[in-house]
Design a protein around this motif. Structure first.
Motif, PDB file in Angstrom:
ATOM      1  N   GLN A  34       0.818  -1.207   0.000  1.00 35.74           N
ATOM      2  CA  GLN A  34       0.000   0.000   0.000  1.00 35.74           C
ATOM      3  C   GLN A  34       0.852   1.257   0.000  1.00 35.74           C
ATOM      4  OE1 GLN A  34      -2.442  -0.440   3.460  1.00 35.74           O
ATOM      5  NE2 GLN A  34      -3.616  -2.159   2.636  1.00 35.74           N
ATOM      6  N   LEU A  35       1.854   1.259   0.852  1.00 38.83           N
ATOM      7  CA  LEU A  35       2.666   2.467   1.007  1.00 38.83           C
ATOM      8  C   LEU A  35       3.487   2.760  -0.243  1.00 38.83           C
ATOM      9  CD1 LEU A  35       2.982   4.526   3.262  1.00 38.83           C
ATOM     10  CD2 LEU A  35       4.994   3.289   4.048  1.00 38.83           C
ATOM     11  N   ILE A  36       4.120   1.741  -0.813  1.00 41.02           N
ATOM     12  CA  ILE A  36       4.913   1.959  -2.024  1.00 41.02           C
ATOM     13  C   ILE A  36       4.013   2.404  -3.171  1.00 41.02           C
ATOM     14  CG2 ILE A  36       6.361   0.848  -3.776  1.00 41.02           C
ATOM     15  CD1 ILE A  36       7.577  -0.856  -1.594  1.00 41.02           C
ATOM     16  N   ALA A  37       2.808   1.821  -3.270  1.00 40.63           N
ATOM     17  CA  ALA A  37       1.872   2.219  -4.314  1.00 40.63           C
ATOM     18  C   ALA A  37       1.460   3.681  -4.159  1.00 40.63           C
ATOM     19  CB  ALA A  37       0.638   1.318  -4.291  1.00 40.63           C
ATOM     20  N   GLU A  38       1.395   4.162  -2.926  1.00 36.20           N
ATOM     21  CA  GLU A  38       0.947   5.537  -2.657  1.00 36.20           C
ATOM     22  C   GLU A  38       2.068   6.570  -2.748  1.00 36.20           C
ATOM     23  OE1 GLU A  38      -0.973   5.591   1.131  1.00 36.20           O
ATOM     24  OE2 GLU A  38      -2.442   4.064   0.564  1.00 36.20           O
ATOM     25  N   VAL A  39       3.221   6.256  -2.166  1.00 33.98           N
ATOM     26  CA  VAL A  39       4.266   7.282  -2.051  1.00 33.98           C
ATOM     27  C   VAL A  39       5.577   6.906  -2.729  1.00 33.98           C
ATOM     28  CG1 VAL A  39       3.280   8.069   0.126  1.00 33.98           C
ATOM     29  CG2 VAL A  39       5.130   6.395   0.180  1.00 33.98           C
ATOM     30  N   GLY A  40       5.709   5.685  -3.231  1.00 32.98           N
ATOM     31  CA  GLY A  40       6.935   5.265  -3.881  1.00 32.98           C
ATOM     32  C   GLY A  40       7.903   4.571  -2.927  1.00 32.98           C
ATOM     33  N   VAL A  41       8.891   3.908  -3.502  1.00 33.69           N
ATOM     34  CA  VAL A  41       9.828   3.116  -2.708  1.00 33.69           C
ATOM     35  C   VAL A  41      10.659   3.990  -1.786  1.00 33.69           C
ATOM     36  CG1 VAL A  41      11.781   1.528  -2.810  1.00 33.69           C
ATOM     37  CG2 VAL A  41       9.959   1.346  -4.486  1.00 33.69           C
ATOM     38  N   ASP A  42      11.166   5.092  -2.297  1.00 29.91           N
ATOM     39  CA  ASP A  42      12.070   5.924  -1.509  1.00 29.91           C
ATOM     40  C   ASP A  42      11.414   6.443  -0.238  1.00 29.91           C
ATOM     41  OD1 ASP A  42      14.028   5.541  -3.390  1.00 29.91           O
ATOM     42  OD2 ASP A  42      13.588   7.393  -4.490  1.00 29.91           O
ATOM     43  N   ASN A 115      -2.732  -3.372  -5.703  1.00 28.44           N
ATOM     44  CA  ASN A 115      -1.692  -2.432  -5.276  1.00 28.44           C
ATOM     45  C   ASN A 115      -0.309  -2.981  -5.582  1.00 28.44           C
ATOM     46  OD1 ASN A 115      -3.106  -0.238  -4.200  1.00 28.44           O
ATOM     47  ND2 ASN A 115      -3.460  -1.298  -2.274  1.00 28.44           N
ATOM     48  N   ALA A 116      -0.184  -4.292  -5.490  1.00 28.76           N
ATOM     49  CA  ALA A 116       1.127  -4.924  -5.662  1.00 28.76           C
ATOM     50  C   ALA A 116       1.714  -4.658  -7.038  1.00 28.76           C
ATOM     51  CB  ALA A 116       1.013  -6.435  -5.428  1.00 28.76           C
ATOM     52  N   LEU A 117       0.866  -4.502  -8.070  1.00 31.03           N
ATOM     53  CA  LEU A 117       1.416  -4.267  -9.396  1.00 31.03           C
ATOM     54  C   LEU A 117       2.112  -2.921  -9.457  1.00 31.03           C
ATOM     55  CD1 LEU A 117       1.568  -5.387 -12.371  1.00 31.03           C
ATOM     56  CD2 LEU A 117      -0.114  -3.617 -12.830  1.00 31.03           C
ATOM     57  N   VAL A 118       1.473  -1.884  -8.907  1.00 32.47           N
ATOM     58  CA  VAL A 118       2.093  -0.559  -8.871  1.00 32.47           C
ATOM     59  C   VAL A 118       3.386  -0.632  -8.064  1.00 32.47           C
ATOM     60  CG1 VAL A 118       1.792   1.846  -8.192  1.00 32.47           C
ATOM     61  CG2 VAL A 118      -0.152   0.562  -9.066  1.00 32.47           C
ATOM     62  N   THR A 119       3.343  -1.389  -6.981  1.00 27.90           N
ATOM     63  CA  THR A 119       4.528  -1.581  -6.152  1.00 27.90           C
ATOM     64  C   THR A 119       5.658  -2.205  -6.969  1.00 27.90           C
ATOM     65  OG1 THR A 119       3.185  -1.883  -4.162  1.00 27.90           O
ATOM     66  CG2 THR A 119       5.428  -2.713  -4.086  1.00 27.90           C
ATOM     67  N   MET A 120       5.341  -3.254  -7.729  1.00 31.08           N
ATOM     68  CA  MET A 120       6.349  -3.947  -8.513  1.00 31.08           C
ATOM     69  C   MET A 120       6.937  -3.041  -9.593  1.00 31.08           C
ATOM     70  SD  MET A 120       6.843  -7.072  -7.407  1.00 31.08           S
ATOM     71  CE  MET A 120       7.375  -8.130  -8.740  1.00 31.08           C
ATOM     72  N   LEU A 121       6.085  -2.235 -10.230  1.00 29.04           N
ATOM     73  CA  LEU A 121       6.575  -1.332 -11.263  1.00 29.04           C
ATOM     74  C   LEU A 121       7.515  -0.291 -10.667  1.00 29.04           C
ATOM     75  CD1 LEU A 121       3.287  -0.795 -13.305  1.00 29.04           C
ATOM     76  CD2 LEU A 121       5.259  -2.198 -13.934  1.00 29.04           C
ATOM     77  N   ASP A 122       7.163   0.209  -9.485  1.00 33.13           N
ATOM     78  CA  ASP A 122       8.031   1.171  -8.809  1.00 33.13           C
ATOM     79  C   ASP A 122       9.348   0.513  -8.407  1.00 33.13           C
ATOM     80  OD1 ASP A 122       8.813   3.571  -7.821  1.00 33.13           O
ATOM     81  OD2 ASP A 122       7.395   3.659  -6.168  1.00 33.13           O
ATOM     82  N   LEU A 123       9.274  -0.736  -7.967  1.00 35.31           N
ATOM     83  CA  LEU A 123      10.491  -1.452  -7.587  1.00 35.31           C
ATOM     84  C   LEU A 123      11.403  -1.684  -8.795  1.00 35.31           C
ATOM     85  CD1 LEU A 123       9.094  -4.126  -5.099  1.00 35.31           C
ATOM     86  CD2 LEU A 123      10.528  -2.162  -4.547  1.00 35.31           C
ATOM     87  N   MET A 124      10.796  -1.902  -9.958  1.00 39.34           N
ATOM     88  CA  MET A 124      11.587  -2.091 -11.173  1.00 39.34           C
ATOM     89  C   MET A 124      12.442  -0.865 -11.456  1.00 39.34           C
ATOM     90  SD  MET A 124       8.923  -3.857 -13.838  1.00 39.34           S
ATOM     91  CE  MET A 124      10.031  -3.546 -15.216  1.00 39.34           C
ATOM     92  N   VAL A 125      11.823   0.318 -11.300  1.00 32.81           N
ATOM     93  CA  VAL A 125      12.521   1.566 -11.595  1.00 32.81           C
ATOM     94  C   VAL A 125      13.561   1.878 -10.525  1.00 32.81           C
ATOM     95  CG1 VAL A 125      12.258   4.049 -11.923  1.00 32.81           C
ATOM     96  CG2 VAL A 125      10.553   2.484 -12.860  1.00 32.81           C
ATOM     97  N   SER A 126      13.126   1.870  -9.274  1.00 33.29           N
ATOM     98  CA  SER A 126      14.029   2.235  -8.181  1.00 33.29           C
ATOM     99  C   SER A 126      15.085   1.164  -7.942  1.00 33.29           C
ATOM    100  CB  SER A 126      13.238   2.466  -6.897  1.00 33.29           C
ATOM    101  OG  SER A 126      12.629   1.269  -6.471  1.00 33.29           O
ATOM    102  N   GLY A 127      14.771  -0.078  -8.307  1.00 32.57           N
ATOM    103  CA  GLY A 127      15.694  -1.175  -8.072  1.00 32.57           C
ATOM    104  C   GLY A 127      16.993  -1.043  -8.845  1.00 32.57           C
ATOM    105  N   ARG A 128      16.988  -0.202  -9.876  1.00 32.83           N
ATOM    106  CA  ARG A 128      18.204   0.000 -10.656  1.00 32.83           C
ATOM    107  C   ARG A 128      19.306   0.655  -9.828  1.00 32.83           C
ATOM    108  NH1 ARG A 128      14.904   2.402 -15.867  1.00 32.83           N
ATOM    109  NH2 ARG A 128      13.892   0.447 -16.464  1.00 32.83           N
ATOM    110  N   SER A 129      18.884   1.440  -8.834  1.00 34.95           N
ATOM    111  CA  SER A 129      19.871   2.119  -7.997  1.00 34.95           C
ATOM    112  C   SER A 129      20.181   1.325  -6.727  1.00 34.95           C
ATOM    113  CB  SER A 129      19.369   3.518  -7.617  1.00 34.95           C
ATOM    114  OG  SER A 129      18.163   3.428  -6.894  1.00 34.95           O
TER     115      SER A 129
END
Length: 233
Positions: A34-42, A115-129
């Motif tokens: 829920q949190l990553i979907a709302e505000v992002g991984v960082d 929600n998990a899909l948005v979470t996974m997409l955000d993790l894909m992007v942020s996971g690069r760093s």
């Protein structure tokens, strides 16, 4: 020396702790999604996740010593959940218990709208760093898309299409649903969602029907001659 009563109660107490631990981990994963979907991984810090879950940070760290471990476990559970849903749908389609429209509709509602899909997409992007998260998420997604292809082949093998062609159709379905989910997250429009899903179903059904029509001709060594004879009859 322990009493007989204490000896018999020990396994139950251990089981009880394990159940409570499993429930707590599930709550923490849900809060993370829920949190990553709302505000992002960082912005989804360990403290923020614990607050969203309603537990102390110490309680969270007891189950997940690091934030990365919690995020990776959340991603892994998404993969298993998504795969189980797709496996059930593929089995239903392959055995004639449901149709393409239901397959596409439920896939979107139960997997891509989570929600998990948005979470996974955000993790894909942020996971690069973040190497550890990035490697784990990339591996999970690679497994997930491979399972989509395998299960799709199982669902649509009756069409007579080559396996490679079915993989293309599955990629069309998955890519369209993923893009639709991102678009709807930015600018919600339920009427547009329904229209896109209906159009996707029409396209997939047409491709599968084409496979049904062409399957017999692929077996014949002289398809044109066979067609001519059939018309004379």
């Amino acid at each position: 020396m322990k009493s007989a009563a204490s000896l018999t109660e020990a396994p139950e107490a251990t089981d009880g702790r394990e159940v409570k631990g499993a429930i707590m981990r599930a709550r923490l994963r849900a809060a993370t999604e829920q949190l990553i979907a709302e505000v992002g991984v960082d912005a989804a810090s360990a403290a923020a996740i614990a607050l969203r879950c309603g537990v102390s940070r110490g309680a969270m760290l007891h189950h997940y010593p690091t934030r990365n471990e919690l995020i990776i476990d959340t991603a892994a559970h998404f993969w298993q959940r998504a795969r189980d849903i797709v496996a059930g749908l593929a089995d239903d389609v392959g055995n004639g218990r449901t149709d393409v429209a239901t397959f596409v509709g439920r896939l979107y509602e139960e997997v891509f709208r989570a929600n998990a899909l948005v979470t996974m997409l955000d993790l894909m992007v942020s996971g690069r760093s973040e190497t550890k998260i990035g490697e784990a998420v990339n591996g999970i997604l690679s497994d997930l898309f491979t399972s989509y292809e395998d299960l799709g082949a199982q669902a649509f093998e009756a069409s007579g299409l080559p396996r490679e062609r079915i993989h293309v159709i599955i990629t069309l379905i998955v890519s369209t649903l993923r893009g639709l989910r991102i678009q709807d997250n930015i600018h919600p429009d339920e009427a547009r969602v329904r229209a896109v899903l209906a159009t996707l179903v029409e396209a997939v059904e047409a491709l599968l029907q084409k496979g049904d029509r062409t399957a017999p001709r692929r077996v014949s060594k002289k398809p044109k001659a066979a067609t001519t004879r059939s018309r004379k009859r």
